[in-house]
Enzyme design. Structure first.
Site, short mmCIF file in Angstrom:
data_model
loop_
_atom_site.label_atom_id
_atom_site.label_comp_id
_atom_site.label_asym_id
_atom_site.label_seq_id
_atom_site.Cartn_x
_atom_site.Cartn_y
_atom_site.Cartn_z
N HIS A 171 -4.71 -0.74 5.63
CA HIS A 171 -4.15 -0.04 6.80
C HIS A 171 -5.04 -0.14 8.03
CE1 HIS A 171 -6.87 2.95 5.21
NE2 HIS A 171 -6.05 3.31 4.24
N LYS B 113 -9.10 -0.15 -5.91
CA LYS B 113 -9.15 0.46 -4.59
C LYS B 113 -10.44 1.25 -4.42
CE LYS B 113 -7.72 2.22 -0.61
NZ LYS B 113 -6.64 3.16 -0.40
N HIS C 21 -10.51 1.31 1.67
CA HIS C 21 -10.23 2.25 2.78
C HIS C 21 -11.46 2.18 3.68
CE1 HIS C 21 -8.46 6.09 4.47
NE2 HIS C 21 -9.60 5.94 5.11
N HIS D 19 0.88 -1.19 0.00
CA HIS D 19 0.00 0.00 0.00
C HIS D 19 0.91 1.23 0.00
CE1 HIS D 19 -3.85 2.12 1.44
NE2 HIS D 19 -2.96 3.08 1.22
N ASP E 168 1.45 2.50 3.55
CA ASP E 168 0.62 3.70 3.44
C ASP E 168 1.49 4.95 3.55
OD1 ASP E 168 -1.68 5.10 2.93
OD2 ASP E 168 -2.40 5.07 5.00
N HIS F 115 1.68 5.32 -1.59
CA HIS F 115 1.31 6.53 -2.34
C HIS F 115 2.57 7.15 -2.91
CE1 HIS F 115 -2.83 6.68 -0.81
NE2 HIS F 115 -2.30 6.12 0.27
#
Ligand SMILES: [Zn+2]
Length: 348
Positions: free
Chosen positions: A179, A106, A145, A24, A251, A26
Site C-alpha cells: 500500500h 507479511k 508494511h 492485499h 487494503d 483484510h
C-alpha cells in the site's frame, strides 16, 4: 488481454476483466469475516489475505484453519484465498514445511497498525538474515508494511532506507512494498529489481485534504494516511500505465461502524464492494482502460509467479448506488462512497 476485453473496450458499455486479484486484503474473522468475505469473493478470483488477526496467523495450523473459515464464508464463489504468515524469525525447516500453504509472509513493524503489536521491533538485516535467506531460497515473497513510528506524514518516506537495506542485502528475495502512498516509494521501485508494490484504490483517489481538509472524514482515515497531490499523482501514473512493478491491493480494512464513527477512529477504508467498479471508471476517465487488466491481474501473476484463474468479471455502464451500510446480525460496516452512485456496475 482476451478478445472479450478488447470487444468490451470497443463498445465502451461493457468490460470484462480476467481473473482480477486483490493483492492485499483484510477479511478479519468470525461475524465480520462472514459479512465481508462474500463482498470480495463475488468479484475477485483471489486475494492475498493479511494475517493480522488476534492472535496473529503464525503457525501452519492457524493458516489452514483460517483458510477453511474463509472458504466457508465465501461459499460457492470461485475464490482463492492466498494465505500469508505473520513475520517472525522462522527456521528454514519450518518454512519448507509451510511453503505450499502460503503465498507470502507479511512483516509489520511492531505496533504500527491494527493488530501489529507482535511485529518486528527493529528491522536488522543481520538478525533477520536466516529467515530472509530461507524465504529467498524457497521463493516466498516478503510483504512489508513500510512505516516508521515518526511524524505521520513522513513515516513511509523515513522507511525508504529500510527498503534499500533489505533489497540490497537480499537481492533474490521478492519484496512487496505494501500500500505505497508516496512519490518516494514510487521512485524507489525503479532502483531495485526485487522491489514491487501494491497500490490501494483510495490512495489513487484521495489526498489528506479529503480526509481532514474540511470536516473530518472517518471512513477515509487509514494507515498509511493519504498524502499530497504529487504523491497521489505519482501513484496514478504507475497504475494507469500498467507498470509491471505495481499491482492492485485494496487494503480494504473493515471496522465496525461504531469503531469508525467514534472519538478514537480506527484506521482503515472499506472498499471491497466498490473497488472494481471505481477502478474501471478511473481508468476510463484517464483513457487507460487497456491497462486495467495488467493492474488488476497480469502484473500480480508475474510478480507472484502464479497462474490466472478462469474466473472473469464483466461490468456494464449502468448506475450502481452504493449501499449506505453492509450489515448482518452483529456487524455494520460503512463502505467508501456509501450512498453515492457509481457509473459502472457488476453485470449479473
Ligand atoms: Zn493492510
Amino acid at each position: 488481454m482476451c478478445n472479450k476485453t478488447i470487444l468490451g473496450i470497443l463498445n465502451m458499455q461493457t468490460i470484462t476483466i480476467n481473473s482480477p486479484f486483490d493483492m492485499h486484503l483484510h477479511l478479519r474473522d468470525n461475524d465480520m469475516l462472514e459479512l465481508v468475505a462474500p463482498l470480495s469473493s463475488e468479484t475477485f478470483a483471489g486475494a492475498i489475505i493479511m494475517p493480522n488477526l488476534v492472535p496473529p496467523v503464525d503457525t501452519k495450523e492457524a493458516v489452514i484453519a483460517y483458510k477453511n473459515r474463509i472458504l466457508n464464508a465465501t461459499k460457492n464463489d470461485q475464490f482463492n484465498p492466498l494465505m500469508t504468515l505473520f513475520f517472525k524469525p522462522y527456521s528454514k525447516d519450518f518454512l519448507t514445511s509451510i511453503k505450499d500453504n502460503i503465498s507470502a509472509i507479511k512483516l509489520y513493524p511492531a505496533g504500527i497498525t491494527t493488530n501489529s503489536e507482535g511485529g518486528v521491533e527493529s528491522i536488522d538485516t543481520i538478525a533477520l538474515a536466516p529467515t530472509l535467506n530461507a524465504m529467498a531460497e524457497l521463493n516466498i515473497p516478503l510483504c512489508v508494511h513500510g512505516e516508521t513510528n515518526g511524524f505521520v506524514m513522513d513515516r513511509e518516506k523515513e522507511f525508504m532506507n529500510v527498503y534499500e537495506a533489505l533489497a540490497s542485502a537480499f537481492p533474490k528475495l521478492k519484496i512487496i512494498m505494501e500500500h505505497i502512498t508516496t512519490k518516494d516509494a514510487v521512485d524507489m521501485l525503479a532502483k531495485y529489481d526485487n522491489l514491487y508494490a501494491t497500490i490501494t484504490l483510495h490512495h489513487l483517489l484521495i489526498t489528506l485534504d479529503d480526509v481532514a481538509g474540511g470536516m473530518l472524514q472517518p471512513h477515509l482515515f487509514c494507515k498509511p494516511i493519504a498524502k499530497r497531490y504529487e504523491d497521489r499523482d505519482a501513484l496514478l501514473k504507475v497504475a494507469l500505465e500498467g507498470n509491471e512493478k505495481v499491482m492492485f491491493g485494496s487494503d480494504s480494512a473493515p471496522h465496525p461502524q461504531h469503531a469508525k464513527e467514534n472519538c478514537g477512529c480506527a484506521a482503515g477504508v472499506f472498499t471491497s464492494p466498490i473497488a472494481i467498479q471505481v477502478l474501471v471508471e478511473l481508468f476510463e476517465n484517464n483513457n487507460k482502460l487497456e491497462n486495467l487488466q495488467k493492474f488488476l491481474s497480469d502484473n500480480a501473476c508475474k510478480i507472484y509467479n502464479m497462474k490466472a484463474s478462469s474466473k472473469t468479471i464483466t461490468l456494464e455502464k449502468t448506475n450502481f448506488k452504493v449501499p449506505s451500510i453492509y450489515e448482518n446480525d452483529t456487524q455494520k460496516v460503512v463502505p467508501m462512497y456509501a450512498g453515492e452512485t457509481l457509473n459502472w456496475s457488476i453485470k449479473c
